[in-house]
Design a protein around this motif. Structure first.
Motif, PDB file in Angstrom:
ATOM      1  N   ASN A  49      11.620   1.527   0.904  1.00  0.00           N
ATOM      2  CA  ASN A  49      10.503   0.636   1.221  1.00  0.00           C
ATOM      3  C   ASN A  49      10.450  -0.556   0.273  1.00  0.00           C
ATOM      4  N   LEU A  50      10.819  -0.349  -0.985  1.00  0.00           N
ATOM      5  CA  LEU A  50      10.906  -1.479  -1.912  1.00  0.00           C
ATOM      6  C   LEU A  50      11.986  -2.459  -1.465  1.00  0.00           C
ATOM      7  N   GLN A  51      13.099  -1.944  -0.981  1.00  0.00           N
ATOM      8  CA  GLN A  51      14.140  -2.817  -0.456  1.00  0.00           C
ATOM      9  C   GLN A  51      13.667  -3.575   0.775  1.00  0.00           C
ATOM     10  N   SER A  52      12.894  -2.894   1.643  1.00  0.00           N
ATOM     11  CA  SER A  52      12.364  -3.560   2.840  1.00  0.00           C
ATOM     12  C   SER A  52      11.367  -4.649   2.471  1.00  0.00           C
ATOM     13  N   LEU A  53      10.657  -4.449   1.362  1.00  0.00           N
ATOM     14  CA  LEU A  53       9.653  -5.419   0.946  1.00  0.00           C
ATOM     15  C   LEU A  53      10.286  -6.669   0.351  1.00  0.00           C
ATOM     16  N   PHE A  54      11.345  -6.514  -0.433  1.00  0.00           N
ATOM     17  CA  PHE A  54      11.905  -7.640  -1.173  1.00  0.00           C
ATOM     18  C   PHE A  54      13.228  -8.168  -0.614  1.00  0.00           C
ATOM     19  N   LEU A  55      13.923  -7.369   0.207  1.00  0.00           N
ATOM     20  CA  LEU A  55      15.224  -7.785   0.720  1.00  0.00           C
ATOM     21  C   LEU A  55      15.220  -7.827   2.244  1.00  0.00           C
ATOM     22  N   ASP A  56      16.179  -8.525   2.800  1.00  0.00           N
ATOM     23  CA  ASP A  56      16.380  -8.549   4.245  1.00  0.00           C
ATOM     24  C   ASP A  56      17.278  -7.360   4.603  1.00  0.00           C
ATOM     25  N   THR A  57      16.678  -6.320   5.177  1.00  0.00           N
ATOM     26  CA  THR A  57      17.418  -5.080   5.430  1.00  0.00           C
ATOM     27  C   THR A  57      18.481  -5.241   6.511  1.00  0.00           C
ATOM     28  N   SER A  60       0.832  -1.208   0.000  1.00  0.00           N
ATOM     29  CA  SER A  60       0.000   0.000   0.000  1.00  0.00           C
ATOM     30  C   SER A  60       0.863   1.253   0.000  1.00  0.00           C
ATOM     31  N   LEU A  61       1.908   1.239   0.832  1.00  0.00           N
ATOM     32  CA  LEU A  61       2.778   2.416   0.916  1.00  0.00           C
ATOM     33  C   LEU A  61       3.512   2.642  -0.397  1.00  0.00           C
ATOM     34  N   CYS A  62       4.001   1.563  -1.009  1.00  0.00           N
ATOM     35  CA  CYS A  62       4.745   1.709  -2.263  1.00  0.00           C
ATOM     36  C   CYS A  62       3.835   2.192  -3.388  1.00  0.00           C
ATOM     37  N   ILE A  63       2.603   1.686  -3.448  1.00  0.00           N
ATOM     38  CA  ILE A  63       1.657   2.143  -4.475  1.00  0.00           C
ATOM     39  C   ILE A  63       1.354   3.625  -4.283  1.00  0.00           C
ATOM     40  N   TYR A  64       1.173   4.027  -3.029  1.00  0.00           N
ATOM     41  CA  TYR A  64       0.901   5.446  -2.754  1.00  0.00           C
ATOM     42  C   TYR A  64       2.088   6.318  -3.167  1.00  0.00           C
ATOM     43  N   PRO A  97      12.965  14.056  -4.944  1.00  0.00           N
ATOM     44  CA  PRO A  97      14.029  13.137  -4.509  1.00  0.00           C
ATOM     45  C   PRO A  97      13.743  12.477  -3.168  1.00  0.00           C
ATOM     46  N   ILE A  98      13.123  13.223  -2.229  1.00  0.00           N
ATOM     47  CA  ILE A  98      12.834  12.664  -0.911  1.00  0.00           C
ATOM     48  C   ILE A  98      11.831  11.534  -1.026  1.00  0.00           C
ATOM     49  N   ILE A  99      10.757  11.750  -1.796  1.00  0.00           N
ATOM     50  CA  ILE A  99       9.748  10.711  -1.983  1.00  0.00           C
ATOM     51  C   ILE A  99      10.346   9.508  -2.711  1.00  0.00           C
ATOM     52  N   ALA A 100      11.180   9.767  -3.710  1.00  0.00           N
ATOM     53  CA  ALA A 100      11.791   8.675  -4.471  1.00  0.00           C
ATOM     54  C   ALA A 100      12.701   7.821  -3.592  1.00  0.00           C
ATOM     55  N   ILE A 101      13.493   8.450  -2.733  1.00  0.00           N
ATOM     56  CA  ILE A 101      14.380   7.698  -1.842  1.00  0.00           C
ATOM     57  C   ILE A 101      13.563   6.909  -0.823  1.00  0.00           C
ATOM     58  N   THR A 102      12.480   7.512  -0.316  1.00  0.00           N
ATOM     59  CA  THR A 102      11.595   6.789   0.605  1.00  0.00           C
ATOM     60  C   THR A 102      11.003   5.558  -0.066  1.00  0.00           C
ATOM     61  N   LEU A 103      10.566   5.700  -1.304  1.00  0.00           N
ATOM     62  CA  LEU A 103      10.024   4.566  -2.043  1.00  0.00           C
ATOM     63  C   LEU A 103      11.089   3.505  -2.272  1.00  0.00           C
TER      64      LEU A 103
END
Length: 506
Positions: A389-397, A159-163, A380-386
């Motif tokens: 979050n994509l890394q948190s969704l697919f990778l082990d941070t 949901s966060l990534c889509i937003y 840039p701030i929104i892009a880095i946040t996204l």
């Protein structure tokens, strides 16, 4: 008092933010005000005019209340997360104390102490009431990791990534459209507006099929903007205090000028726009614009934590929401009645014209380019946040550095920027982007996630701390009926918006 409890009291009394990082409650409310009143407000006048002034007023006030309700849910969940972290730290201190004295104690006493560690705390001392606090900043992602299962965490990040994808798309389209309207020749008021791919950019009366169209200009501006701002997603860029002050001052100057000019036009030539009182066909667009315009929940923890004196935070926040609602109504009312035709982005109604007054022409250029100034710093701030979050969704941070360099530093930045660019390259309609982002992803972030979080957090903390420990930051809408109402309202809105989409396609 036993030595092992000294650390307990010290832990529960100890603030987790440095004094130098704190600010007064009024400064915090100004930051929240600036966070909410952003570019989304520029879409309200057009949505307001479509849905009608009566329906829009009722809907805007109701959606402001719903946003405030869920903001109190975020605050309560944040206090629950602080309690969980303090409880875990307390158990760690107890275990260390037991290990220190284990050699001098009987085995039976040691076992009793170990058994007490996992028992819920009960109401019989003043210490448990200190568990609930807002001292530590706990972001929504951390709350989701604490209180959601694997399925819930996945839904949250999706949901966060889509937003955020929707945010980047809206930002890109808004900047490109603003540049296009400044560069291209102004369209005469008496001329019917064809599609962008049919209308020449520099000579609107020309019928040459090879002429450079407004759509061409829009796409060139879009690609130029992304080429300039996109590379920042490969690095870590943080918003500075001075950047925030600059963008806030620009925002307030622009909004003040727009409201003043609209009032001046109303006084000078009378109402040019005649919106109906009620038009339910415009409700989906209005709903998406309002949800998008009241969005702040994903950033509340970072703004609330440094506030000093949070005892009346709920009251102050309610006053903030009331002031924002009045401001939105003033902006929407003046725009809806001052202009006969409203653009999806309100600043486009102030396109520079051949004005003899040089000062007025400078003001018009400033308003027309306002989205370019503000969104270029936010993109840039929104892009880095996204990206994060994509890394948190697919990778082990927790072991992010162990992944391949290309995967971490190249692939994720690319999949962050490319989809919004492709979408806005072929779809320049900002109203559709806002309608989708606000109605679907915005509903998830603003309604569903805070409600499910607070219900899960209450259950978790009750099992952990016991029934007698009171959360002083508990939402005034704590009855389960309010949570059910929010979920039913959200589901109904999504159904109505979906029906509207299908009707537009057919």
């Amino acid at each position: 008092m036993p030595r092992r409890f000294w650390g307990v009291r010290r832990l529960l009394k100890m603030p987790l933010t440095e004094a130098g990082d704190q600010y007064s409650v009024w400064v915090g409310l100004i930051y929240i005000f600036n966070l909410i009143v952003g570019t989304g407000a520029l879409t309200l006048p057009a949505a307001f005019a479509r849905a009608g002034w009566g329906l829009s007023t009722i809907s805007l006030l109701f959606l402001a209340f719903m946003s405030f309700l869920n903001a109190t849910y975020v605050i309560e969940t944040m206090a629950c997360a602080n309690a969980v972290f303090k409880w875990k730290r307390l158990q760690s201190i107890k275990r260390e104390s037991i290990q220190e004295h284990e050699s001098d104690e009987e085995q039976s006493t040691s076992q009793n102490n170990h058994g007490d560690l996992e028992e819920p705390l009960v109401c019989g001392d003043t210490i448990p009431s200190r568990y609930y606090s807002l001292d530590r900043r706990v972001e929504l992602g951390e709350m989701a990791n604490l209180f959601f299962n694997k399925m819930g965490r996945t839904m949250f990040y999706c949901s966060l990534c889509i937003y955020l994808y929707g945010d980047l798309s809206i930002y890109s389209a808004a900047v490109a459209k603003s540049i296009m309207d400044v560069v291209c020749t102004q369209i005469p008021a008496n001329m019917s507006t064809p599609s962008m791919d049919e209308l020449p950019c520099f000579n609107v009366t020309s019928s040459d099929p090879t002429a450079y169209t407004r759509l061409d200009t829009y796409r060139v501006a879009l690609l130029t903007f992304v080429a300039a701002m996109g590379p920042f997603v490969f690095f870590n860029v943080q918003k500075t205090k001075y950047l925030q002050l600059f963008t806030s001052s620009m925002r307030w100057l622009a909004f003040t000028i727009m409201i003043s000019m609209a009032i001046h036009l109303l006084i000078g030539r009378g109402p040019q726009g005649h919106p109906p009182a009620f038009d339910v066909t415009g409700m989906p667009t209005l709903f998406g614009a309002c949800v998008y315009s009241f969005m702040c929940h994903h950033s509340l923890p970072g703004l609330i934590t440094p506030i000093r004196g949070k005892s009346h935070l709920g009251l102050h926040l309610s006053l903030n929401y009331a002031l924002i609602a009045v401001f939105y109504l003033l902006l929407a009312f003046t725009g809806a009645f001052a202009f006969s035709k409203l653009n999806d982005l309100y600043t486009l109604n102030f396109i520079p014209s051949n004005n003899e007054n040089i000062f007025l022409e400078i003001v018009e250029y400033f308003l027309a380019l306002f989205p370019v100034f503000t969104l270029s710093t936010s993109f840039p701030i929104i892009a880095i946040t996204l990206r994060n979050n994509l890394q948190s969704l697919f990778l082990d941070t927790t072991r992010l550095e162990s992944y391949n360099f290309v995967l971490r530093k190249i692939l994720f930045p690319i999949i962050t920027v490319v989809p919004p660019v492709l979408l806005t390259y072929f779809l320049e309609d900002i109203s559709i982007l806002i309608e989708f982002t606000g109605s679907y992803a915005g509903t998830g972030i603003q309604y569903f996630i805070p409600t499910f979080l607070v219900v899960s957090a209450r259950r978790h903390c009750t099992n952990l701390l016991g029934l007698g420990v009171i959360n002083k930051y508990k939402s005034p809408f704590s009855h389960v009926a309010w949570a059910v109402f929010v979920l039913l309202w959200s589901a109904m809105c999504i159904v109505l918006v979906s029906v509207h989409f299908f009707e537009k396609k057919s």
